[in-house]
Design a protein around this motif. Sequence first.
Motif, PDB file in Angstrom:
ATOM      1  N   MET A   1       3.554   6.856  -1.808  1.00 34.32           N
ATOM      2  CA  MET A   1       4.675   7.446  -2.528  1.00 34.32           C
ATOM      3  C   MET A   1       4.202   8.201  -3.772  1.00 34.32           C
ATOM      4  N   GLN A   2       3.204   7.689  -4.453  1.00 36.30           N
ATOM      5  CA  GLN A   2       2.677   8.398  -5.628  1.00 36.30           C
ATOM      6  C   GLN A   2       2.169   9.777  -5.249  1.00 36.30           C
ATOM      7  N   TRP A   3       1.574   9.883  -4.084  1.00 32.51           N
ATOM      8  CA  TRP A   3       1.019  11.161  -3.642  1.00 32.51           C
ATOM      9  C   TRP A   3       2.096  12.123  -3.140  1.00 32.51           C
ATOM     10  N   LEU A   4       3.107  11.607  -2.475  1.00 29.59           N
ATOM     11  CA  LEU A   4       4.086  12.473  -1.823  1.00 29.59           C
ATOM     12  C   LEU A   4       5.368  12.705  -2.626  1.00 29.59           C
ATOM     13  N   GLU A   5       5.653  11.831  -3.589  1.00 26.21           N
ATOM     14  CA  GLU A   5       6.946  11.865  -4.266  1.00 26.21           C
ATOM     15  C   GLU A   5       7.290  13.191  -4.931  1.00 26.21           C
ATOM     16  N   PRO A   6       6.360  13.870  -5.621  1.00 26.36           N
ATOM     17  CA  PRO A   6       6.730  15.145  -6.249  1.00 26.36           C
ATOM     18  C   PRO A   6       7.302  16.142  -5.240  1.00 26.36           C
ATOM     19  N   CYS A   7       6.661  16.272  -4.097  1.00 29.14           N
ATOM     20  CA  CYS A   7       7.141  17.175  -3.061  1.00 29.14           C
ATOM     21  C   CYS A   7       8.477  16.707  -2.492  1.00 29.14           C
ATOM     22  N   LEU A   8       8.606  15.399  -2.274  1.00 28.89           N
ATOM     23  CA  LEU A   8       9.827  14.847  -1.683  1.00 28.89           C
ATOM     24  C   LEU A   8      11.023  15.023  -2.610  1.00 28.89           C
ATOM     25  N   LYS A   9      10.805  14.851  -3.908  1.00 29.94           N
ATOM     26  CA  LYS A   9      11.894  15.043  -4.873  1.00 29.94           C
ATOM     27  C   LYS A   9      12.349  16.494  -4.903  1.00 29.94           C
ATOM     28  N   GLU A  10      11.400  17.413  -4.827  1.00 32.85           N
ATOM     29  CA  GLU A  10      11.739  18.833  -4.824  1.00 32.85           C
ATOM     30  C   GLU A  10      12.535  19.193  -3.571  1.00 32.85           C
ATOM     31  N   ARG A  11      12.135  18.628  -2.432  1.00 38.78           N
ATOM     32  CA  ARG A  11      12.877  18.859  -1.190  1.00 38.78           C
ATOM     33  C   ARG A  11      14.315  18.342  -1.301  1.00 38.78           C
TER      34      ARG A  11
ATOM     35  N   THR B   1     -10.205   1.023  -4.640  1.00 38.10           N
ATOM     36  CA  THR B   1     -10.099  -0.131  -5.514  1.00 38.10           C
ATOM     37  C   THR B   1     -11.190  -1.123  -5.121  1.00 38.10           C
ATOM     38  N   GLN B   2     -11.208  -2.265  -5.779  1.00 34.31           N
ATOM     39  CA  GLN B   2     -12.220  -3.269  -5.472  1.00 34.31           C
ATOM     40  C   GLN B   2     -12.093  -3.764  -4.037  1.00 34.31           C
ATOM     41  N   ARG B   3     -10.875  -3.762  -3.507  1.00 33.45           N
ATOM     42  CA  ARG B   3     -10.640  -4.329  -2.180  1.00 33.45           C
ATOM     43  C   ARG B   3     -10.349  -3.304  -1.098  1.00 33.45           C
ATOM     44  N   LEU B   4      -9.695  -2.208  -1.468  1.00 36.55           N
ATOM     45  CA  LEU B   4      -9.197  -1.276  -0.465  1.00 36.55           C
ATOM     46  C   LEU B   4      -9.601   0.153  -0.762  1.00 36.55           C
ATOM     47  N   VAL B   5      -9.571   0.983   0.283  1.00 37.70           N
ATOM     48  CA  VAL B   5      -9.729   2.422   0.130  1.00 37.70           C
ATOM     49  C   VAL B   5      -8.548   3.086   0.819  1.00 37.70           C
ATOM     50  N   TYR B   6      -7.909   4.012   0.110  1.00 42.24           N
ATOM     51  CA  TYR B   6      -6.711   4.697   0.584  1.00 42.24           C
ATOM     52  C   TYR B   6      -7.046   6.173   0.808  1.00 42.24           C
ATOM     53  N   TYR B   7      -6.532   6.724   1.904  1.00 40.76           N
ATOM     54  CA  TYR B   7      -6.746   8.143   2.183  1.00 40.76           C
ATOM     55  C   TYR B   7      -5.444   8.795   2.636  1.00 40.76           C
ATOM     56  N   LEU B   8      -5.307  10.066   2.289  1.00 36.21           N
ATOM     57  CA  LEU B   8      -4.277  10.908   2.876  1.00 36.21           C
ATOM     58  C   LEU B   8      -4.999  12.065   3.557  1.00 36.21           C
ATOM     59  N   TRP B   9      -4.878  12.103   4.886  1.00 33.44           N
ATOM     60  CA  TRP B   9      -5.522  13.138   5.690  1.00 33.44           C
ATOM     61  C   TRP B   9      -4.457  14.095   6.205  1.00 33.44           C
ATOM     62  N   THR B  10      -4.586  15.366   5.854  1.00 35.70           N
ATOM     63  CA  THR B  10      -3.640  16.378   6.308  1.00 35.70           C
ATOM     64  C   THR B  10      -4.161  17.030   7.578  1.00 35.70           C
ATOM     65  N   ARG B  11      -3.304  17.127   8.581  1.00 31.95           N
ATOM     66  CA  ARG B  11      -3.698  17.759   9.843  1.00 31.95           C
ATOM     67  C   ARG B  11      -3.539  19.274   9.695  1.00 31.95           C
ATOM     68  N   GLU B  12      -4.659  19.966   9.557  1.00 31.04           N
ATOM     69  CA  GLU B  12      -4.624  21.402   9.317  1.00 31.04           C
ATOM     70  C   GLU B  12      -4.965  22.218  10.554  1.00 31.04           C
TER      71      GLU B  12
ATOM     72  N   SER C   1       0.820  -1.218   0.000  1.00 26.44           N
ATOM     73  CA  SER C   1       0.000   0.000   0.000  1.00 26.44           C
ATOM     74  C   SER C   1       0.849   1.260   0.000  1.00 26.44           C
ATOM     75  N   SER C   2       2.095   1.166   0.464  1.00 27.36           N
ATOM     76  CA  SER C   2       2.928   2.371   0.534  1.00 27.36           C
ATOM     77  C   SER C   2       3.277   2.913  -0.846  1.00 27.36           C
ATOM     78  N   ARG C   3       3.074   2.113  -1.889  1.00 27.93           N
ATOM     79  CA  ARG C   3       3.299   2.623  -3.248  1.00 27.93           C
ATOM     80  C   ARG C   3       2.313   3.747  -3.563  1.00 27.93           C
ATOM     81  N   VAL C   4       1.096   3.630  -3.045  1.00 29.97           N
ATOM     82  CA  VAL C   4       0.109   4.695  -3.249  1.00 29.97           C
ATOM     83  C   VAL C   4       0.543   5.950  -2.503  1.00 29.97           C
TER      84      VAL C   4
END
Length: 289
Positions: free
Chosen positions: A95-105, A250-261, A90-93
Amino acid sequence: MAAKKTTRQPKSLTAGRPPTLNRTRSISRKTTKALIGKHHVLEKRKQQAIAKGDKRAMSVIDAEIAAMGGIEKYQEASLQGQRHDRGGDSSRVLMQWLEPCLKERKALGEGSLRLLEVGALSTQNACSKSGFFDIQRIDLNSQGEGILQQDFMERPLPQSDADKFDVLSLSLVLNFAPDPKGRGEMLLRTTEFLHEPERYLGSEVPMDMFPCLFLVLPQPCVANSRYMDEARLTAIMESMGYTKTQSKTTQRLVYYLWTRESTCVGLGGPFPKKELRTGGTRNNFAIVL
C-alpha cells in the motif's frame, strides 16, 4: 522470441506448504523465531535425506519435528508472526508503494483495480481495508469466509481479459513451493494472470507500476543462499518481462514490486541450479527456470 511453454505438469503447492490453522495462542517473539528457524533446519535436512534415499534419517527427522509439535505448532508460530503488533501485515508495504497512484485514480472517479492475493490469511489486511481494490483471495487452507480454498498452481487460467488482474500478491508463498522447478513454474504462471502492459497506456493517471507482482520472501532466501542472490533473481524476473520498480529489505523479509513491462518470456534463460556462493552456513533456496 518467446520460449516454448513446458508441458511438464506444474507441481501442486500442497506438496510444499504446510496447512494453516484458524486460531493461535499468543507466542513470544523469541519462541516464534526459534521454532520457525528450527523447523526450517529440520525440513532442509529432511529434503537432503529424501534426495539420498536415507529412510532412517528421514524417520529420525520426522520424529524431531513431531516432538516440536509438528506442522501444527510450526503454523501456529507462523500465523503469530502475522499479528499487527509484530509487523506481520506485508500488504502495508504494498500500500505504501501504490497508494499515491490509487488516491489519484479515486479522486478522478476511476474504478477499483483487481488484486489476486495468493496465500491469503486475512480479509482485514491493509489492502482489504483500503477500498481501492476488487480482491480475490485464495489459500490452500482457507481461514474463513472471503478466502477461496484453492491451489494457485491448479487455478484455471484466465479465459478473457475480464479474468485477469492488475496486481498479483505472492507474500511468503514462493518459498513454500516444493522444489526449485516448482518455484520457477509459479513465477512463470503469474504472467498468465496479469493484464497486458498496453492496457495502461494513455491513462489519465500515470500507471507506470502496473500490472505488477508483489513478491515477499524470507530475507535469507536472497541474502544467504548458495543458489540465489539479488542479481540472479533480477535476471530470472527480467526473463519473464518483469522490471523491479520497488524493493525493501528488513532483517527478516525482502519485499519486491515487479512491473510486467513485456509479454516476452524466455529472454536470457535458461536458469539452472547454479552455485553462486560457497560456505557451510548457506541455505539451498533456488529457482530453476
